[in-house]
Design a protein around this motif. Sequence first.
Motif, PDB file in Angstrom:
ATOM      1  N   MET A   1       0.876  -1.251  -0.098  1.00 42.82           N
ATOM      2  CA  MET A   1       0.044   0.209   0.023  1.00 42.82           C
ATOM      3  C   MET A   1       0.871   1.402   0.172  1.00 42.82           C
ATOM      4  SD  MET A   1      -1.136  -0.531   3.935  1.00 42.82           S
ATOM      5  CE  MET A   1      -1.733  -2.175   3.471  1.00 42.82           C
ATOM      6  N   GLU A   2       0.303   2.276  -0.411  1.00 39.17           N
ATOM      7  CA  GLU A   2       1.063   3.815  -0.522  1.00 39.17           C
ATOM      8  C   GLU A   2       1.257   4.167   0.809  1.00 39.17           C
ATOM      9  OE1 GLU A   2      -0.274   6.834  -3.087  1.00 39.17           O
ATOM     10  OE2 GLU A   2      -0.653   5.635  -4.336  1.00 39.17           O
ATOM     11  N   GLN A   3       0.146   4.220   1.727  1.00 41.22           N
ATOM     12  CA  GLN A   3       0.379   4.691   3.057  1.00 41.22           C
ATOM     13  C   GLN A   3      -0.420   3.794   4.054  1.00 41.22           C
ATOM     14  OE1 GLN A   3      -1.468   8.367   4.331  1.00 41.22           O
ATOM     15  NE2 GLN A   3       0.689   9.035   5.365  1.00 41.22           N
ATOM     16  N   LEU A   4       0.199   3.605   5.096  1.00 40.86           N
ATOM     17  CA  LEU A   4      -0.316   2.585   6.059  1.00 40.86           C
ATOM     18  C   LEU A   4      -0.886   3.645   7.243  1.00 40.86           C
ATOM     19  CD1 LEU A   4      -0.990   0.001   7.240  1.00 40.86           C
ATOM     20  CD2 LEU A   4       1.026  -0.058   8.341  1.00 40.86           C
ATOM     21  N   SER A   5      -2.408   3.568   7.230  1.00 40.70           N
ATOM     22  CA  SER A   5      -3.147   4.401   8.318  1.00 40.70           C
ATOM     23  C   SER A   5      -3.520   3.355   9.305  1.00 40.70           C
ATOM     24  CB  SER A   5      -4.317   4.961   7.710  1.00 40.70           C
ATOM     25  OG  SER A   5      -5.221   3.783   7.371  1.00 40.70           O
ATOM     26  N   CYS A   6      -3.692   3.581  10.497  1.00 43.00           N
ATOM     27  CA  CYS A   6      -4.254   3.030  11.654  1.00 43.00           C
ATOM     28  C   CYS A   6      -5.375   2.189  11.137  1.00 43.00           C
ATOM     29  CB  CYS A   6      -4.473   3.844  13.008  1.00 43.00           C
ATOM     30  SG  CYS A   6      -4.768   3.028  14.472  1.00 43.00           S
ATOM     31  N   GLU A   7      -6.584   2.833  10.683  1.00 43.14           N
ATOM     32  CA  GLU A   7      -7.616   2.088  10.253  1.00 43.14           C
ATOM     33  C   GLU A   7      -7.167   0.887   9.276  1.00 43.14           C
ATOM     34  OE1 GLU A   7      -7.283   5.409   9.856  1.00 43.14           O
ATOM     35  OE2 GLU A   7      -8.100   6.022  11.744  1.00 43.14           O
TER      36      GLU A   7
ATOM     37  N   CYS B   1       4.963  -0.473   2.651  1.00 52.51           N
ATOM     38  CA  CYS B   1       4.189   0.864   2.063  1.00 52.51           C
ATOM     39  C   CYS B   1       5.645   1.649   1.746  1.00 52.51           C
ATOM     40  CB  CYS B   1       3.459   1.082   3.029  1.00 52.51           C
ATOM     41  SG  CYS B   1       4.135   1.687   4.873  1.00 52.51           S
ATOM     42  N   ASP B   2       4.944   2.987   1.199  1.00 53.92           N
ATOM     43  CA  ASP B   2       5.834   4.221   0.865  1.00 53.92           C
ATOM     44  C   ASP B   2       6.096   4.962   2.294  1.00 53.92           C
ATOM     45  OD1 ASP B   2       6.372   3.513  -1.582  1.00 53.92           O
ATOM     46  OD2 ASP B   2       4.540   4.695  -2.394  1.00 53.92           O
ATOM     47  N   SER B   3       4.887   5.226   3.059  1.00 52.34           N
ATOM     48  CA  SER B   3       4.999   5.939   4.108  1.00 52.34           C
ATOM     49  C   SER B   3       3.940   5.128   4.990  1.00 52.34           C
ATOM     50  CB  SER B   3       4.865   7.243   4.046  1.00 52.34           C
ATOM     51  OG  SER B   3       3.452   7.431   3.753  1.00 52.34           O
ATOM     52  N   CYS B   4       4.160   5.548   6.374  1.00 52.08           N
ATOM     53  CA  CYS B   4       3.537   4.877   7.540  1.00 52.08           C
ATOM     54  C   CYS B   4       3.213   6.219   8.545  1.00 52.08           C
ATOM     55  CB  CYS B   4       4.276   3.759   8.290  1.00 52.08           C
ATOM     56  SG  CYS B   4       3.225   3.031   9.558  1.00 52.08           S
ATOM     57  N   ARG B   5       1.751   6.405   8.844  1.00 52.82           N
ATOM     58  CA  ARG B   5       1.346   7.109   9.837  1.00 52.82           C
ATOM     59  C   ARG B   5       1.898   6.776  11.240  1.00 52.82           C
ATOM     60  NH1 ARG B   5      -4.589   8.448   8.520  1.00 52.82           N
ATOM     61  NH2 ARG B   5      -4.258   9.227  10.750  1.00 52.82           N
ATOM     62  N   GLU B   6       1.980   7.985  12.056  1.00 54.16           N
ATOM     63  CA  GLU B   6       2.600   7.626  13.585  1.00 54.16           C
ATOM     64  C   GLU B   6       1.587   6.708  14.177  1.00 54.16           C
ATOM     65  OE1 GLU B   6       5.758   7.854  14.637  1.00 54.16           O
ATOM     66  OE2 GLU B   6       6.132   8.580  12.709  1.00 54.16           O
ATOM     67  N   ASP B   7       0.314   7.001  14.085  1.00 54.46           N
ATOM     68  CA  ASP B   7      -0.468   6.287  14.794  1.00 54.46           C
ATOM     69  C   ASP B   7      -0.623   4.830  14.274  1.00 54.46           C
ATOM     70  OD1 ASP B   7      -1.768   6.911  12.145  1.00 54.46           O
ATOM     71  OD2 ASP B   7      -3.749   7.266  13.398  1.00 54.46           O
ATOM     72  N   ALA B   8      -0.330   4.532  12.980  1.00 54.21           N
ATOM     73  CA  ALA B   8      -0.255   3.048  12.580  1.00 54.21           C
ATOM     74  C   ALA B   8       0.897   2.561  13.525  1.00 54.21           C
ATOM     75  CB  ALA B   8      -0.135   3.098  11.201  1.00 54.21           C
ATOM     76  N   LYS B   9       1.945   3.015  13.385  1.00 53.41           N
ATOM     77  CA  LYS B   9       3.153   2.404  13.968  1.00 53.41           C
ATOM     78  C   LYS B   9       3.062   2.342  15.446  1.00 53.41           C
ATOM     79  CE  LYS B   9       6.985   4.742  11.285  1.00 53.41           C
ATOM     80  NZ  LYS B   9       8.098   5.584  11.478  1.00 53.41           N
ATOM     81  N   ALA B  10       2.422   3.300  16.147  1.00 54.54           N
ATOM     82  CA  ALA B  10       2.036   2.999  17.459  1.00 54.54           C
ATOM     83  C   ALA B  10       1.122   1.801  17.722  1.00 54.54           C
ATOM     84  CB  ALA B  10       1.486   4.176  18.246  1.00 54.54           C
ATOM     85  N   ALA B  11       0.038   1.431  16.865  1.00 57.11           N
ATOM     86  CA  ALA B  11      -0.852   0.445  16.793  1.00 57.11           C
ATOM     87  C   ALA B  11      -0.012  -0.877  16.595  1.00 57.11           C
ATOM     88  CB  ALA B  11      -1.804   0.806  15.844  1.00 57.11           C
TER      89      ALA B  11
ATOM     90  N   VAL C   1       6.252  -3.588   9.570  1.00 59.01           N
ATOM     91  CA  VAL C   1       6.247  -2.849   8.343  1.00 59.01           C
ATOM     92  C   VAL C   1       7.500  -2.034   7.776  1.00 59.01           C
ATOM     93  CG1 VAL C   1       5.714  -0.603   9.781  1.00 59.01           C
ATOM     94  CG2 VAL C   1       4.875  -0.499   7.634  1.00 59.01           C
ATOM     95  N   PHE C   2       7.555  -2.195   6.566  1.00 62.87           N
ATOM     96  CA  PHE C   2       8.987  -1.719   5.800  1.00 62.87           C
ATOM     97  C   PHE C   2       8.387  -0.543   4.979  1.00 62.87           C
ATOM     98  CE2 PHE C   2      11.527  -1.695   1.912  1.00 62.87           C
ATOM     99  CZ  PHE C   2      12.438  -1.287   2.524  1.00 62.87           C
ATOM    100  N   GLU C   3       8.882   0.895   5.513  1.00 63.72           N
ATOM    101  CA  GLU C   3       8.832   1.693   5.074  1.00 63.72           C
ATOM    102  C   GLU C   3       9.867   2.136   3.815  1.00 63.72           C
ATOM    103  OE1 GLU C   3       7.326   5.488   7.378  1.00 63.72           O
ATOM    104  OE2 GLU C   3       8.293   4.212   8.880  1.00 63.72           O
ATOM    105  N   VAL C   4       9.288   2.256   2.384  1.00 65.73           N
ATOM    106  CA  VAL C   4      10.265   2.210   1.484  1.00 65.73           C
ATOM    107  C   VAL C   4      11.065   3.397   1.333  1.00 65.73           C
ATOM    108  CG1 VAL C   4      10.577   2.008  -1.131  1.00 65.73           C
ATOM    109  CG2 VAL C   4       8.980   0.591   0.068  1.00 65.73           C
ATOM    110  N   GLU C   5      10.140   4.594   1.534  1.00 65.66           N
ATOM    111  CA  GLU C   5      10.783   5.888   1.365  1.00 65.66           C
ATOM    112  C   GLU C   5      11.884   6.098   2.393  1.00 65.66           C
ATOM    113  OE1 GLU C   5       7.708   8.867   1.704  1.00 65.66           O
ATOM    114  OE2 GLU C   5       7.048   8.075  -0.492  1.00 65.66           O
ATOM    115  N   LYS C   6      11.731   5.600   3.755  1.00 65.30           N
ATOM    116  CA  LYS C   6      12.826   5.949   4.822  1.00 65.30           C
ATOM    117  C   LYS C   6      13.791   4.689   5.018  1.00 65.30           C
ATOM    118  CE  LYS C   6       9.898   8.612   7.836  1.00 65.30           C
ATOM    119  NZ  LYS C   6       9.256   8.452   9.132  1.00 65.30           N
TER     120      LYS C   6
END
Length: 176
Positions: free
Chosen positions: A67-73, A107-117, A141-146
């Motif tokens: 996925m492009e961005q991983l959200s908590c939901e 994913c390309d990026s991951c939101r902080e709330d998703a990382k915390a969850a 989770v592997f963030e490709v951009e970082k």
Amino acid sequence: MQYTRETAINRLLESYRAYFNITMFEGEQYPLTAICEFFEHSEKYVISRQASLWAANCEEFVYLFNMEQLSCEEFERCRDFAWEDGQKRANIGPGHMYTYVTPIFICDSCREDAKAALRKSRLYKSFRFSLHGWIDFHTAVFEVEKGQITTNRSGKCVEKILKNVLFNQKKRRRFL
């Protein structure tokens, strides 16, 4: 090495292909790319196979999400899917030792709330006081951009595997 999501997934699938049964998915309701299944049966016997001392079945189910961005939901939705599907696939009974359910999010990026969850996620279930084994939940989770890998506490072994596969630049010999 700088990755795209597709090249990272292809590299992971290439490394899993030797030991896992891989089922590819496209266009499903989840951003699921593949399910990798590993089964191992070990036993010890005396003189003949009829005189078995012990037997143990071990399983692992790896779910690769793209996925492009991983959200908590989205994380919670995919986590629940993998946990339920992994429990259905597990062969629980006498001789079952453990099953690992391992969703990996590329994913390309991951939101902080998703990382915390993700870090807080802990799912575990034992059967008949662990006499019939247990199921444990590893996730990463592997963030490709970082180029960064984040795991839950149980998923530290997955982090080692991902680092070895994705960041190990040594040429590997292949024996035919």
